[in-house]
Design a protein around this motif. Sequence first.
Motif, PDB file in Angstrom:
ATOM      1  N   ILE A 234      -4.303   0.577   7.273  1.00 22.31           N
ATOM      2  CA  ILE A 234      -4.645  -0.719   7.879  1.00 22.31           C
ATOM      3  C   ILE A 234      -3.482  -1.689   7.745  1.00 22.31           C
ATOM      4  O   ILE A 234      -3.152  -2.425   8.688  1.00 22.31           O
ATOM      5  CB  ILE A 234      -5.921  -1.296   7.223  1.00 22.31           C
ATOM      6  N   VAL A 235      -2.825  -1.711   6.583  1.00 27.51           N
ATOM      7  CA  VAL A 235      -1.668  -2.588   6.369  1.00 27.51           C
ATOM      8  C   VAL A 235      -0.567  -2.257   7.376  1.00 27.51           C
ATOM      9  O   VAL A 235       0.048  -3.159   7.962  1.00 27.51           O
ATOM     10  CB  VAL A 235      -1.146  -2.460   4.927  1.00 27.51           C
ATOM     11  N   MET A 236      -0.311  -0.975   7.610  1.00 29.94           N
ATOM     12  CA  MET A 236       0.733  -0.578   8.568  1.00 29.94           C
ATOM     13  C   MET A 236       0.393  -1.044   9.975  1.00 29.94           C
ATOM     14  O   MET A 236       1.260  -1.563  10.699  1.00 29.94           O
ATOM     15  CB  MET A 236       0.933   0.938   8.521  1.00 29.94           C
ATOM     16  N   PHE A 282      -5.671 -12.988   3.143  1.00 30.02           N
ATOM     17  CA  PHE A 282      -7.067 -13.361   2.920  1.00 30.02           C
ATOM     18  C   PHE A 282      -8.068 -12.238   3.209  1.00 30.02           C
ATOM     19  O   PHE A 282      -9.231 -12.335   2.825  1.00 30.02           O
ATOM     20  CB  PHE A 282      -7.410 -14.599   3.746  1.00 30.02           C
ATOM     21  N   TRP A 283      -7.610 -11.195   3.883  1.00 30.38           N
ATOM     22  CA  TRP A 283      -8.471 -10.039   4.109  1.00 30.38           C
ATOM     23  C   TRP A 283      -7.977  -8.834   3.309  1.00 30.38           C
ATOM     24  O   TRP A 283      -8.722  -8.272   2.515  1.00 30.38           O
ATOM     25  CB  TRP A 283      -8.532  -9.699   5.595  1.00 30.38           C
ATOM     26  N   LEU A 284      -6.711  -8.450   3.538  1.00 30.18           N
ATOM     27  CA  LEU A 284      -6.230  -7.201   2.955  1.00 30.18           C
ATOM     28  C   LEU A 284      -5.922  -7.321   1.464  1.00 30.18           C
ATOM     29  O   LEU A 284      -6.333  -6.467   0.676  1.00 30.18           O
ATOM     30  CB  LEU A 284      -4.990  -6.716   3.729  1.00 30.18           C
ATOM     31  N   ILE A 285      -5.175  -8.367   1.063  1.00 27.06           N
ATOM     32  CA  ILE A 285      -4.920  -8.537  -0.368  1.00 27.06           C
ATOM     33  C   ILE A 285      -6.228  -8.850  -1.103  1.00 27.06           C
ATOM     34  O   ILE A 285      -6.438  -8.399  -2.232  1.00 27.06           O
ATOM     35  CB  ILE A 285      -3.864  -9.635  -0.612  1.00 27.06           C
ATOM     36  N   HIS A 286      -7.101  -9.604  -0.471  1.00 22.81           N
ATOM     37  CA  HIS A 286      -8.432  -9.841  -1.060  1.00 22.81           C
ATOM     38  C   HIS A 286      -9.164  -8.523  -1.260  1.00 22.81           C
ATOM     39  O   HIS A 286      -9.824  -8.305  -2.288  1.00 22.81           O
ATOM     40  CB  HIS A 286      -9.241 -10.774  -0.152  1.00 22.81           C
ATOM     41  N   CYS A 287      -9.020  -7.625  -0.287  1.00 21.87           N
ATOM     42  CA  CYS A 287      -9.669  -6.318  -0.374  1.00 21.87           C
ATOM     43  C   CYS A 287      -9.131  -5.503  -1.551  1.00 21.87           C
ATOM     44  O   CYS A 287      -9.898  -4.814  -2.237  1.00 21.87           O
ATOM     45  CB  CYS A 287      -9.455  -5.558   0.933  1.00 21.87           C
ATOM     46  N   THR A 288      -7.821  -5.563  -1.794  1.00 22.78           N
ATOM     47  CA  THR A 288      -7.223  -4.771  -2.882  1.00 22.78           C
ATOM     48  C   THR A 288      -7.332  -5.474  -4.231  1.00 22.78           C
ATOM     49  O   THR A 288      -7.189  -4.833  -5.275  1.00 22.78           O
ATOM     50  CB  THR A 288      -5.740  -4.485  -2.586  1.00 22.78           C
TER      51      THR A 288
END
Length: 377
Positions: A234-236, A282-288
Amino acid sequence: MLQTVSDWLWWDRLWLPSNVSWSDLEDAEGRVYAKASQLYFALPCALCLLLIRCVFECFLAAPLAHVLGVRDKVRLKAEQNSILEQFFIHQAKTPSQADIRALCKKSGWQQRRVDVWFRRRRNQERPKLQKRFCEASWRCAFYFFAFFGGLLALYDKPWFYNLKEVWSGFPKQSVLPSQYWYYILEMGFYISLLLSLTFDVKRKDFKEQVVHHIATLTLLSFSWISNYIRIGTIVMAVHDSADILLEGAKVLNYAKYHRTANATFAVFTLLFMLTRLVIFPFWLIHCTWVYPVELYPPFFGYYFFNVMLMVLQILHIYWAILISRMFYKCIFSKLEGDDRSDEEEDDSEPLKEKHQNHVNGSGARGRANGHAPTRAQ
């Protein structure tokens, strides 16, 4: 001693949650897990991408540049001067005012003439417009296929729509062939960028680019080995989405489709701010950062992965500032080229000085012939 270092480096408690060991991630019961040895293929992949890039630039990008009328600017060659050449090669390409005055005395040239010589000499070493066009075309093509290939690998996965599904069953998540090839191609591409940094167009953010590529490769390698593969894909995809428009805007700008390029760059700016300054933190780093601790106590790999994501976020903020400046130019003046590039300098001489040089030359020839120049001369 090597065995001790290896045992410490691959210690389960460093990279995996509590009560999970590497033996739990061995292929069994139809499950296939990611292995560190699979990443070795990224290096030959990078070499293949460099070869594909050469073919692409020679047989697709260069002819396209010719069709679109992308022409290299005619550069005036610096005059022969061994004193200035030695200084340029061995000391500095941009001399200080004190250096210029000293060079004027040594060479017998006027300061303006020395200034012009250094500008022309620096321009001779700068990459030409067609090279920039070909590089931007290659990156645009790769990001285009990588992004839509990533969407094909993600569109039917539940974790693409619900980020909590990223951690469902973690770390015992079977790797999919689409995920493997997505990782290998992305890693191969960033390795190829590192290998080509020395002969690619050098930009003002060269050091930041190196940090970005190394951080990206570190993240991809770690996320693969520790089975952070779902969030990694997803990050890529999030990163590739905006990069297509950036490189496309450059291609259009080099081809002098300035209005279309400016419109594309405006869309890129909005998408960059959305993906890198909103979705990513706010989505991906929050997810990790938040969801994993609901399942396992924090461990070293958890902190390591999030710190590397924060390094990327710092780079995003730095580039957001550069992009904001470029966007300002796009709206209120004229955007030409890439604000991170080392642009060509004006190496022309004023008409007054050209006339003076001509008169001085005529006077010198006259004195050499035994008479002074007349007013008519």
